[in-house]
Design a protein around this motif. Structure first.
Motif, PDB file in Angstrom:
ATOM      1  N   HIS A  41       0.851  -1.186   0.000  1.00 22.34           N
ATOM      2  CA  HIS A  41       0.000   0.000   0.000  1.00 22.34           C
ATOM      3  C   HIS A  41       0.891   1.241   0.000  1.00 22.34           C
ATOM      4  O   HIS A  41       1.885   1.295   0.711  1.00 22.34           O
ATOM      5  N   ALA A  42       0.530   2.215  -0.789  1.00 21.07           N
ATOM      6  CA  ALA A  42       1.312   3.444  -0.846  1.00 21.07           C
ATOM      7  C   ALA A  42       1.202   4.164   0.495  1.00 21.07           C
ATOM      8  O   ALA A  42       0.112   4.458   0.962  1.00 21.07           O
ATOM      9  N   ALA A  43       2.311   4.377   1.147  1.00 16.70           N
ATOM     10  CA  ALA A  43       2.354   5.095   2.416  1.00 16.70           C
ATOM     11  C   ALA A  43       3.353   6.218   2.274  1.00 16.70           C
ATOM     12  O   ALA A  43       4.329   6.310   2.992  1.00 16.70           O
ATOM     13  N   ARG A  44       3.114   7.051   1.325  1.00 12.62           N
ATOM     14  CA  ARG A  44       4.080   8.103   1.025  1.00 12.62           C
ATOM     15  C   ARG A  44       3.681   9.418   1.680  1.00 12.62           C
ATOM     16  O   ARG A  44       2.517   9.725   1.835  1.00 12.62           O
ATOM     17  N   GLY A  45       4.676  10.157   2.042  1.00 10.18           N
ATOM     18  CA  GLY A  45       4.495  11.491   2.598  1.00 10.18           C
ATOM     19  C   GLY A  45       5.709  12.300   2.213  1.00 10.18           C
ATOM     20  O   GLY A  45       6.378  12.004   1.218  1.00 10.18           O
ATOM     21  N   ASP A  46       6.024  13.256   3.011  1.00  9.53           N
ATOM     22  CA  ASP A  46       7.258  13.987   2.759  1.00  9.53           C
ATOM     23  C   ASP A  46       8.431  13.158   3.272  1.00  9.53           C
ATOM     24  O   ASP A  46       8.250  12.116   3.908  1.00  9.53           O
ATOM     25  N   VAL A  47       9.637  13.600   2.990  1.00  6.65           N
ATOM     26  CA  VAL A  47      10.820  12.814   3.362  1.00  6.65           C
ATOM     27  C   VAL A  47      10.894  12.618   4.873  1.00  6.65           C
ATOM     28  O   VAL A  47      11.340  11.576   5.355  1.00  6.65           O
ATOM     29  N   LYS A  48      10.415  13.581   5.626  1.00 10.38           N
ATOM     30  CA  LYS A  48      10.433  13.466   7.082  1.00 10.38           C
ATOM     31  C   LYS A  48       9.545  12.301   7.545  1.00 10.38           C
ATOM     32  O   LYS A  48       9.952  11.491   8.380  1.00 10.38           O
ATOM     33  N   GLU A  49       8.337  12.212   7.005  1.00 12.25           N
ATOM     34  CA  GLU A  49       7.422  11.137   7.391  1.00 12.25           C
ATOM     35  C   GLU A  49       7.917   9.773   6.908  1.00 12.25           C
ATOM     36  O   GLU A  49       7.837   8.782   7.635  1.00 12.25           O
ATOM     37  N   GLU A  50       8.439   9.701   5.689  1.00 13.36           N
ATOM     38  CA  GLU A  50       8.956   8.430   5.171  1.00 13.36           C
ATOM     39  C   GLU A  50      10.143   7.954   5.995  1.00 13.36           C
ATOM     40  O   GLU A  50      10.258   6.764   6.309  1.00 13.36           O
ATOM     41  N   THR A  51      11.028   8.863   6.384  1.00 12.46           N
ATOM     42  CA  THR A  51      12.174   8.496   7.230  1.00 12.46           C
ATOM     43  C   THR A  51      11.692   7.998   8.579  1.00 12.46           C
ATOM     44  O   THR A  51      12.201   7.009   9.107  1.00 12.46           O
ATOM     45  N   ARG A  52      10.684   8.646   9.140  1.00 17.92           N
ATOM     46  CA  ARG A  52      10.128   8.224  10.426  1.00 17.92           C
ATOM     47  C   ARG A  52       9.583   6.796  10.334  1.00 17.92           C
ATOM     48  O   ARG A  52       9.803   5.969  11.222  1.00 17.92           O
ATOM     49  N   LEU A  53       8.873   6.468   9.236  1.00 18.78           N
ATOM     50  CA  LEU A  53       8.329   5.120   9.063  1.00 18.78           C
ATOM     51  C   LEU A  53       9.435   4.073   8.953  1.00 18.78           C
ATOM     52  O   LEU A  53       9.346   2.993   9.543  1.00 18.78           O
ATOM     53  N   VAL A  54      10.484   4.376   8.192  1.00 17.35           N
ATOM     54  CA  VAL A  54      11.606   3.437   8.056  1.00 17.35           C
ATOM     55  C   VAL A  54      12.292   3.235   9.400  1.00 17.35           C
ATOM     56  O   VAL A  54      12.574   2.110   9.809  1.00 17.35           O
ATOM     57  N   MET A  55      12.553   4.312  10.132  1.00 13.99           N
ATOM     58  CA  MET A  55      13.243   4.196  11.416  1.00 13.99           C
ATOM     59  C   MET A  55      12.389   3.450  12.439  1.00 13.99           C
ATOM     60  O   MET A  55      12.903   2.676  13.237  1.00 13.99           O
ATOM     61  N   ARG A  56      11.077   3.643  12.395  1.00  6.77           N
ATOM     62  CA  ARG A  56      10.186   2.916  13.306  1.00  6.77           C
ATOM     63  C   ARG A  56      10.254   1.413  13.025  1.00  6.77           C
ATOM     64  O   ARG A  56      10.291   0.595  13.947  1.00  6.77           O
ATOM     65  N   ALA A  57      10.274   1.048  11.751  1.00  5.49           N
ATOM     66  CA  ALA A  57      10.368  -0.370  11.391  1.00  5.49           C
ATOM     67  C   ALA A  57      11.709  -0.947  11.836  1.00  5.49           C
ATOM     68  O   ALA A  57      11.773  -2.088  12.309  1.00  5.49           O
ATOM     69  N   LEU A  58      12.787  -0.186  11.694  1.00  5.22           N
ATOM     70  CA  LEU A  58      14.096  -0.683  12.109  1.00  5.22           C
ATOM     71  C   LEU A  58      14.176  -0.863  13.624  1.00  5.22           C
ATOM     72  O   LEU A  58      14.862  -1.753  14.114  1.00  5.22           O
ATOM     73  N   ALA A  59      13.468  -0.045  14.363  1.00  5.07           N
ATOM     74  CA  ALA A  59      13.477  -0.163  15.816  1.00  5.07           C
ATOM     75  C   ALA A  59      12.888  -1.489  16.266  1.00  5.07           C
ATOM     76  O   ALA A  59      13.252  -2.012  17.315  1.00  5.07           O
ATOM     77  N   HIS A  60      11.995  -2.064  15.444  1.00  4.11           N
ATOM     78  CA  HIS A  60      11.380  -3.353  15.784  1.00  4.11           C
ATOM     79  C   HIS A  60      12.178  -4.536  15.257  1.00  4.11           C
ATOM     80  O   HIS A  60      11.854  -5.671  15.546  1.00  4.11           O
ATOM     81  N   ALA A  61      13.206  -4.277  14.452  1.00  5.09           N
ATOM     82  CA  ALA A  61      13.992  -5.368  13.845  1.00  5.09           C
ATOM     83  C   ALA A  61      14.951  -5.978  14.828  1.00  5.09           C
ATOM     84  O   ALA A  61      15.332  -5.449  15.803  1.00  5.09           O
TER      85      ALA A  61
END
Length: 61
Positions: A41-61
């Protein structure tokens, strides 16, 4: 000695490598995009929001 890690809940990298490489002082990430984390699913926003989503996923890895 670096540790090479792939999160089994994320798509396998399309390149010869790992999602993360962790050593004593640094974490290197590669090849992760918001599209990979959004289950198709497209979960796009500005670079700030996309970076936040990637970092949140990495925190759970």
């Amino acid at each position: 000695m670096p540790t090479f890690m792939n999160d089994p809940t994320m798509p396998t990298p399309g390149f010869p490598g790992s999602h993360m490489v962790v050593d004593d002082h640094y974490v290197f990430i590669s090849g992760l995009t918001v599209d990979d984390l959004s289950n198709g699913h497209a979960a796009r926003g500005d670079v700030k929001e996309e970076t936040r989503l990637v970092m949140r996923a990495l925190a759970h890895a």
